[in-house]
Design a protein around this motif. Structure first.
Motif, PDB file in Angstrom:
ATOM      1  N   GLY A 121       0.817  -1.210   0.000  1.00  0.00           N
ATOM      2  CA  GLY A 121       0.000   0.000   0.000  1.00  0.00           C
ATOM      3  C   GLY A 121       0.852   1.262   0.000  1.00  0.00           C
ATOM      4  N   GLN A 122       1.909   1.231   0.798  1.00  0.00           N
ATOM      5  CA  GLN A 122       2.797   2.393   0.813  1.00  0.00           C
ATOM      6  C   GLN A 122       3.467   2.601  -0.548  1.00  0.00           C
ATOM      7  OE1 GLN A 122       5.435   1.540   4.051  1.00  0.00           O
ATOM      8  NE2 GLN A 122       4.025   2.322   5.623  1.00  0.00           N
ATOM      9  N   ALA A 123       3.891   1.476  -1.167  1.00  0.00           N
ATOM     10  CA  ALA A 123       4.507   1.596  -2.484  1.00  0.00           C
ATOM     11  C   ALA A 123       3.498   2.116  -3.507  1.00  0.00           C
ATOM     12  CB  ALA A 123       5.057   0.234  -2.925  1.00  0.00           C
ATOM     13  N   GLU A 124       2.257   1.594  -3.423  1.00  0.00           N
ATOM     14  CA  GLU A 124       1.229   2.058  -4.345  1.00  0.00           C
ATOM     15  C   GLU A 124       0.914   3.530  -4.128  1.00  0.00           C
ATOM     16  OE1 GLU A 124      -1.598   1.769  -7.405  1.00  0.00           O
ATOM     17  OE2 GLU A 124       0.034   0.456  -6.786  1.00  0.00           O
ATOM     18  N   TYR A 125       0.852   3.901  -2.827  1.00  0.00           N
ATOM     19  CA  TYR A 125       0.586   5.311  -2.523  1.00  0.00           C
ATOM     20  C   TYR A 125       1.701   6.206  -3.070  1.00  0.00           C
ATOM     21  CZ  TYR A 125       0.385   9.575   0.271  1.00  0.00           C
ATOM     22  OH  TYR A 125       0.361  10.881   0.673  1.00  0.00           O
ATOM     23  N   GLN A 126       2.940   5.771  -2.852  1.00  0.00           N
ATOM     24  CA  GLN A 126       4.059   6.569  -3.355  1.00  0.00           C
ATOM     25  C   GLN A 126       4.036   6.625  -4.882  1.00  0.00           C
ATOM     26  OE1 GLN A 126       6.128   8.219  -1.357  1.00  0.00           O
ATOM     27  NE2 GLN A 126       7.104   9.163  -3.127  1.00  0.00           N
ATOM     28  N   ASN A 127       3.706   5.499  -5.499  1.00  0.00           N
ATOM     29  CA  ASN A 127       3.647   5.470  -6.957  1.00  0.00           C
ATOM     30  C   ASN A 127       2.559   6.400  -7.484  1.00  0.00           C
ATOM     31  OD1 ASN A 127       4.143   4.663  -9.612  1.00  0.00           O
ATOM     32  ND2 ASN A 127       2.714   2.945  -9.469  1.00  0.00           N
ATOM     33  N   LEU A 128       1.360   6.315  -6.830  1.00  0.00           N
ATOM     34  CA  LEU A 128       0.267   7.185  -7.256  1.00  0.00           C
ATOM     35  C   LEU A 128       0.612   8.658  -7.036  1.00  0.00           C
ATOM     36  CD1 LEU A 128      -2.805   5.184  -5.901  1.00  0.00           C
ATOM     37  CD2 LEU A 128      -2.150   5.491  -8.291  1.00  0.00           C
ATOM     38  N   VAL A 197      -6.399   9.538  -6.811  1.00  0.00           N
ATOM     39  CA  VAL A 197      -5.507   9.233  -5.683  1.00  0.00           C
ATOM     40  C   VAL A 197      -6.304   9.032  -4.402  1.00  0.00           C
ATOM     41  CG1 VAL A 197      -3.668  10.183  -4.228  1.00  0.00           C
ATOM     42  CG2 VAL A 197      -3.532  10.394  -6.714  1.00  0.00           C
ATOM     43  N   ASP A 198      -7.339   9.852  -4.191  1.00  0.00           N
ATOM     44  CA  ASP A 198      -8.158   9.728  -2.977  1.00  0.00           C
ATOM     45  C   ASP A 198      -8.893   8.384  -2.965  1.00  0.00           C
ATOM     46  OD1 ASP A 198     -11.188  10.497  -1.733  1.00  0.00           O
ATOM     47  OD2 ASP A 198      -9.454  11.112  -0.555  1.00  0.00           O
ATOM     48  N   GLY A 199      -9.404   7.942  -4.124  1.00  0.00           N
ATOM     49  CA  GLY A 199     -10.074   6.642  -4.175  1.00  0.00           C
ATOM     50  C   GLY A 199      -9.124   5.498  -3.857  1.00  0.00           C
ATOM     51  N   LYS A 200      -7.911   5.558  -4.416  1.00  0.00           N
ATOM     52  CA  LYS A 200      -6.936   4.507  -4.124  1.00  0.00           C
ATOM     53  C   LYS A 200      -6.550   4.500  -2.652  1.00  0.00           C
ATOM     54  CE  LYS A 200      -6.363   2.531  -8.080  1.00  0.00           C
ATOM     55  NZ  LYS A 200      -6.649   1.079  -8.239  1.00  0.00           N
ATOM     56  N   LEU A 201      -6.405   5.696  -2.061  1.00  0.00           N
ATOM     57  CA  LEU A 201      -6.069   5.763  -0.632  1.00  0.00           C
ATOM     58  C   LEU A 201      -7.213   5.217   0.213  1.00  0.00           C
ATOM     59  CD1 LEU A 201      -4.324   9.256  -0.406  1.00  0.00           C
ATOM     60  CD2 LEU A 201      -3.262   6.989  -0.353  1.00  0.00           C
ATOM     61  N   GLU A 206      -9.250   0.777   3.690  1.00  0.00           N
ATOM     62  CA  GLU A 206     -10.166  -0.323   3.991  1.00  0.00           C
ATOM     63  C   GLU A 206      -9.416  -1.657   4.089  1.00  0.00           C
ATOM     64  OE1 GLU A 206     -13.151  -0.127   4.829  1.00  0.00           O
ATOM     65  OE2 GLU A 206     -13.652  -2.265   4.870  1.00  0.00           O
ATOM     66  N   LEU A 207      -8.411  -1.832   3.196  1.00  0.00           N
ATOM     67  CA  LEU A 207      -7.616  -3.060   3.243  1.00  0.00           C
ATOM     68  C   LEU A 207      -6.835  -3.175   4.550  1.00  0.00           C
ATOM     69  CD1 LEU A 207      -6.571  -5.590   1.851  1.00  0.00           C
ATOM     70  CD2 LEU A 207      -4.806  -4.195   0.768  1.00  0.00           C
ATOM     71  N   LEU A 208      -6.264  -2.046   4.983  1.00  0.00           N
ATOM     72  CA  LEU A 208      -5.526  -2.053   6.260  1.00  0.00           C
ATOM     73  C   LEU A 208      -6.467  -2.351   7.417  1.00  0.00           C
ATOM     74  CD1 LEU A 208      -3.040   0.950   5.934  1.00  0.00           C
ATOM     75  CD2 LEU A 208      -2.545  -1.491   5.799  1.00  0.00           C
ATOM     76  N   ALA A 209      -7.674  -1.753   7.420  1.00  0.00           N
ATOM     77  CA  ALA A 209      -8.631  -2.002   8.509  1.00  0.00           C
ATOM     78  C   ALA A 209      -9.055  -3.461   8.539  1.00  0.00           C
ATOM     79  CB  ALA A 209      -9.857  -1.088   8.333  1.00  0.00           C
ATOM     80  N   THR A 210      -9.278  -4.068   7.352  1.00  0.00           N
ATOM     81  CA  THR A 210      -9.656  -5.491   7.293  1.00  0.00           C
ATOM     82  C   THR A 210      -8.538  -6.375   7.826  1.00  0.00           C
ATOM     83  OG1 THR A 210     -11.040  -5.051   5.362  1.00  0.00           O
ATOM     84  CG2 THR A 210     -10.384  -7.345   5.755  1.00  0.00           C
ATOM     85  N   THR A 211      -7.306  -6.048   7.460  1.00  0.00           N
ATOM     86  CA  THR A 211      -6.161  -6.842   7.937  1.00  0.00           C
ATOM     87  C   THR A 211      -6.011  -6.742   9.450  1.00  0.00           C
ATOM     88  OG1 THR A 211      -5.035  -6.449   5.838  1.00  0.00           O
ATOM     89  CG2 THR A 211      -3.694  -7.222   7.673  1.00  0.00           C
ATOM     90  N   LEU A 212      -6.159  -5.537   9.996  1.00  0.00           N
ATOM     91  CA  LEU A 212      -6.046  -5.365  11.455  1.00  0.00           C
ATOM     92  C   LEU A 212      -7.159  -6.110  12.183  1.00  0.00           C
ATOM     93  CD1 LEU A 212      -5.059  -1.585  11.688  1.00  0.00           C
ATOM     94  CD2 LEU A 212      -3.607  -3.588  12.056  1.00  0.00           C
TER      95      LEU A 212
END
Length: 242
Positions: A121-128, A197-201, A206-212
């Motif tokens: 996610g961090q890599a995707e965020y940085q890429n976006l 970018v806001d949609g991807k974030l 949501e993915l981070l919340a599901t994982t936690l």
């Protein structure tokens, strides 16, 4: 033994058929016949008593053997029950240990997955972010280039039509319109990029919340009373799908 009963029956018959003594309950019986029958009974009894004693001795032996066999059977059953209980206890401990190891492995996998998801996610965020910044800069530069070209075209047109006021004014208006459209297009593309970018974030959040939630669910299952040692409960099969 049959002769004893037969002699007793004959004695009873003799007594019943004997002539009674008047004014009493006594009777007159033939002495010889009674004595003969009593001798028969006395001769027959020892053999019959010996046979009965043999039967009693045999019965005592059978009872003793049965009691001994029953004791051995009970002892064997107790030993077998203790072995079965020990085997069941060992198997339960092995199953519990396997369940704990599996749960720890699944929890470690969940942590690894969470770490990989966060890193991705961090890599995707940085890429976006980099892509949006580059796209924004490209659009701004394109707008500037268009503005510069429009200015140059306007100046050239102005020089060519310097004597024609209306043409010069139209050139200025067209130049301003082109510049405004370039700025508007740059602003629109910037807004679209920001929305993307806001949609991807939001998806990443949501993915981070599901994982936690998955990690917390696994930890709560591990701490539940049914999974603690000596709890008597069956190990829980964890479902990490949220």
């Amino acid at each position: 033994m049959y002769r004893v009963f037969e002699a007793l029956d004959e004695l009873v018959t003799i007594v019943e058929e004997a002539r009674g003594v008047p004014m009493t309950s006594n009777c007159i019986v033939p002495r010889g016949d009674v004595l003969e029958l009593l001798d028969d009974v006395r001769d027959a009894l020892p053999a019959e008593v010996d046979d009965a004693q043999d039967v009693l001795d045999k019965r005592d032996d059978l009872i003793h053997a049965a009691r001994k066999e029953a004791g051995e059977t009970v002892a064997g059953a107790n030993a077998e029950a203790e072995r079965a209980l020990a085997d069941a206890t060992d198997q339960a401990e092995r199953i519990l240990a396997d369940a704990r190891a599996r749960a720890e492995e699944m929890l470690a996998d969940a942590h690894d997955q969470a770490d990989r998801t966060v890193a991705a996610g961090q890599a995707e965020y940085q890429n976006l972010t980099d892509r949006s910044r580059a796209e924004s800069e490209r659009m701004i530069q394109a707008g500037r280039d268009a503005y510069d070209r429009a200015i140059e075209d306007g100046r050239a047109e102005q020089g060519r039509l310097v004597a024609q006021t209306e043409v010069v004014q139209a050139a200025h208006a067209e130049s301003a319109r082109i510049v405004d459209e370039a700025h508007a297009e740059a602003d629109r593309q910037r807004v679209d990029c920001d929305a993307y970018v806001d949609g991807k974030l939001a998806e990443f959040s949501e993915l981070l919340a599901t994982t936690l939630r998955t990690v917390d669910s696994g930890r709560n299952h591990l701490r539940s009373p049914a999974n603690l040692p000596n709890s008597g409960g069956r190990p829980t099969l964890y479902d990490y799908q949220v």
